[in-house]
Every structure is written in structure tokens, then in C-alpha cells.
Design a protein around this motif. Sequence first.
Motif, PDB file in Angstrom:
ATOM      1  N   ASN A 143      11.137   3.261   0.931  1.00 48.75           N
ATOM      2  CA  ASN A 143      10.208   3.713   1.969  1.00 48.75           C
ATOM      3  C   ASN A 143       9.247   4.751   1.394  1.00 48.75           C
ATOM      4  O   ASN A 143       9.502   5.321   0.330  1.00 48.75           O
ATOM      5  N   SER A 144       8.166   4.967   2.114  1.00 51.38           N
ATOM      6  CA  SER A 144       7.166   5.966   1.710  1.00 51.38           C
ATOM      7  C   SER A 144       6.768   5.783   0.245  1.00 51.38           C
ATOM      8  O   SER A 144       6.744   6.736  -0.541  1.00 51.38           O
ATOM      9  N   LEU A 145       6.459   4.561  -0.101  1.00 49.09           N
ATOM     10  CA  LEU A 145       6.160   4.251  -1.498  1.00 49.09           C
ATOM     11  C   LEU A 145       4.890   4.936  -1.970  1.00 49.09           C
ATOM     12  O   LEU A 145       3.936   5.121  -1.192  1.00 49.09           O
ATOM     13  N   LYS A 146       4.903   5.290  -3.252  1.00 43.95           N
ATOM     14  CA  LYS A 146       3.786   5.974  -3.893  1.00 43.95           C
ATOM     15  C   LYS A 146       3.294   5.141  -5.077  1.00 43.95           C
ATOM     16  O   LYS A 146       4.060   4.357  -5.632  1.00 43.95           O
ATOM     17  N   ARG A 172      13.728   8.939  -0.049  1.00 42.37           N
ATOM     18  CA  ARG A 172      12.819   7.817   0.235  1.00 42.37           C
ATOM     19  C   ARG A 172      13.489   6.464   0.013  1.00 42.37           C
ATOM     20  O   ARG A 172      13.178   5.497   0.711  1.00 42.37           O
ATOM     21  N   PHE A 173      14.382   6.388  -0.959  1.00 41.21           N
ATOM     22  CA  PHE A 173      15.056   5.134  -1.307  1.00 41.21           C
ATOM     23  C   PHE A 173      16.514   5.188  -0.893  1.00 41.21           C
ATOM     24  O   PHE A 173      17.145   6.249  -0.940  1.00 41.21           O
ATOM     25  N   THR A 174      17.050   4.020  -0.538  1.00 44.90           N
ATOM     26  CA  THR A 174      18.460   3.917  -0.169  1.00 44.90           C
ATOM     27  C   THR A 174      19.074   2.692  -0.824  1.00 44.90           C
ATOM     28  O   THR A 174      18.499   1.597  -0.748  1.00 44.90           O
ATOM     29  N   ILE A 175      20.220   2.893  -1.462  1.00 44.87           N
ATOM     30  CA  ILE A 175      20.956   1.787  -2.082  1.00 44.87           C
ATOM     31  C   ILE A 175      22.180   1.486  -1.239  1.00 44.87           C
ATOM     32  O   ILE A 175      22.901   2.409  -0.808  1.00 44.87           O
ATOM     33  N   SER A 176      22.448   0.199  -1.052  1.00 42.37           N
ATOM     34  CA  SER A 176      23.656  -0.226  -0.339  1.00 42.37           C
ATOM     35  C   SER A 176      24.188  -1.487  -1.011  1.00 42.37           C
ATOM     36  O   SER A 176      23.482  -2.147  -1.777  1.00 42.37           O
ATOM     37  N   ARG A 177      25.424  -1.786  -0.729  1.00 41.56           N
ATOM     38  CA  ARG A 177      26.018  -3.007  -1.268  1.00 41.56           C
ATOM     39  C   ARG A 177      26.818  -3.707  -0.185  1.00 41.56           C
ATOM     40  O   ARG A 177      27.386  -3.060   0.705  1.00 41.56           O
ATOM     41  N   ASP A 178      26.851  -5.038  -0.293  1.00 39.04           N
ATOM     42  CA  ASP A 178      27.624  -5.857   0.627  1.00 39.04           C
ATOM     43  C   ASP A 178      28.569  -6.693  -0.228  1.00 39.04           C
ATOM     44  O   ASP A 178      28.156  -7.676  -0.845  1.00 39.04           O
ATOM     45  N   GLN A 188       0.835  -1.199   0.000  1.00 37.05           N
ATOM     46  CA  GLN A 188       0.000   0.000   0.000  1.00 37.05           C
ATOM     47  C   GLN A 188       0.867   1.246   0.000  1.00 37.05           C
ATOM     48  O   GLN A 188       2.015   1.233   0.461  1.00 37.05           O
ATOM     49  N   ALA A 189       0.298   2.320  -0.505  1.00 39.06           N
ATOM     50  CA  ALA A 189       0.994   3.600  -0.498  1.00 39.06           C
ATOM     51  C   ALA A 189       1.419   3.949   0.928  1.00 39.06           C
ATOM     52  O   ALA A 189       0.663   3.740   1.884  1.00 39.06           O
ATOM     53  N   GLY A 190       2.643   4.445   1.035  1.00 41.41           N
ATOM     54  CA  GLY A 190       3.207   4.750   2.337  1.00 41.41           C
ATOM     55  C   GLY A 190       3.995   3.619   2.953  1.00 41.41           C
ATOM     56  O   GLY A 190       4.707   3.815   3.941  1.00 41.41           O
ATOM     57  N   GLY A 191       3.896   2.446   2.362  1.00 44.68           N
ATOM     58  CA  GLY A 191       4.602   1.283   2.878  1.00 44.68           C
ATOM     59  C   GLY A 191       6.034   1.196   2.388  1.00 44.68           C
ATOM     60  O   GLY A 191       6.549   2.104   1.718  1.00 44.68           O
ATOM     61  N   SER A 192       6.670   0.078   2.709  1.00 41.42           N
ATOM     62  CA  SER A 192       8.079  -0.137   2.386  1.00 41.42           C
ATOM     63  C   SER A 192       8.287  -1.499   1.740  1.00 41.42           C
ATOM     64  O   SER A 192       7.533  -2.441   2.001  1.00 41.42           O
ATOM     65  N   LEU A 193       9.312  -1.562   0.915  1.00 34.61           N
ATOM     66  CA  LEU A 193       9.775  -2.830   0.338  1.00 34.61           C
ATOM     67  C   LEU A 193      11.291  -2.784   0.277  1.00 34.61           C
ATOM     68  O   LEU A 193      11.887  -1.706   0.154  1.00 34.61           O
TER      69      LEU A 193
END
Length: 122
Positions: A84-87, A67-73, A13-18
Motif C-alpha cells: 500500500n501507499s506505493l512510492k 505500508r507492506f504486509t506479508i501473510s501466508r496461507d 501510480q504513486a499512492g496506489g496498491s498492489l
Amino acid sequence: QVQLVESGGGLVQAGGSLRLTCAASGRTSFTMYDMAWFRQAPGKERDIVGRISRTSSTYYAGSVKGRFTISRDNTKNTVTLQMNSLKPEDTAIYYCAATRGLTNSPTSYYYWGQGTQVTVSS
């Protein structure tokens, strides 16, 4: 050469996270690649969401910045996209891609995953 596999898409849903994960494998060391996430909505071009360099410097498209963050391992050969805060306008197929160099152009990326669907309901 590198193989990329994305996971973690779904319906939210809008406002959610993945959280999307891209797992890399292949003969060439993962640390040799600059990585990016792209997305493509129906009828639209494939656009960059963000990228992370071999030294972990990042770039984000204006529409997702903050709203979005990229990281690498590099120990696990993975790249993660925390959303986050998906639209509803974030709805698209999301692709992981690899190249050598800092570029936002999809034509400059050598390797691509198969994509994962993200759907944000209003």
C-alpha cells in the motif's frame, strides 16, 4: 525441494496498491519453510522487503514498515505481499524466496521464484 512462482506485479501510480502472490509447489511441505520477499532495482543489490516464518512471525525492512504486509496461507501453499501507499522508489523486480531459518541475507535462501516487475509512476 520447492518451486516458487510469483504473480501480481504491474504498473501503478504513486499512492496506489498492489498485491503479489507467491505460489509454492514441490515434494517438501510448504510449512517447513521460512519465506521472504526480496526486491532488486536496476544497478542495486537484492534487498529484503520482509519475511514470514513457519510460525507466521514477520519482519519488515524499515523502508516498507507500515505500508507492506506479508501473510501466508499454509492450506493454499501461498505467501502474499500486500503493498500500500506505493512510492516510485518501490520500483523493482520482486522475488519470493524460501529457506529454513530466520535470515535477511539473500545468500541464505535456497529457492527463488523468477521475479515479478513492480513499477510505480510518479
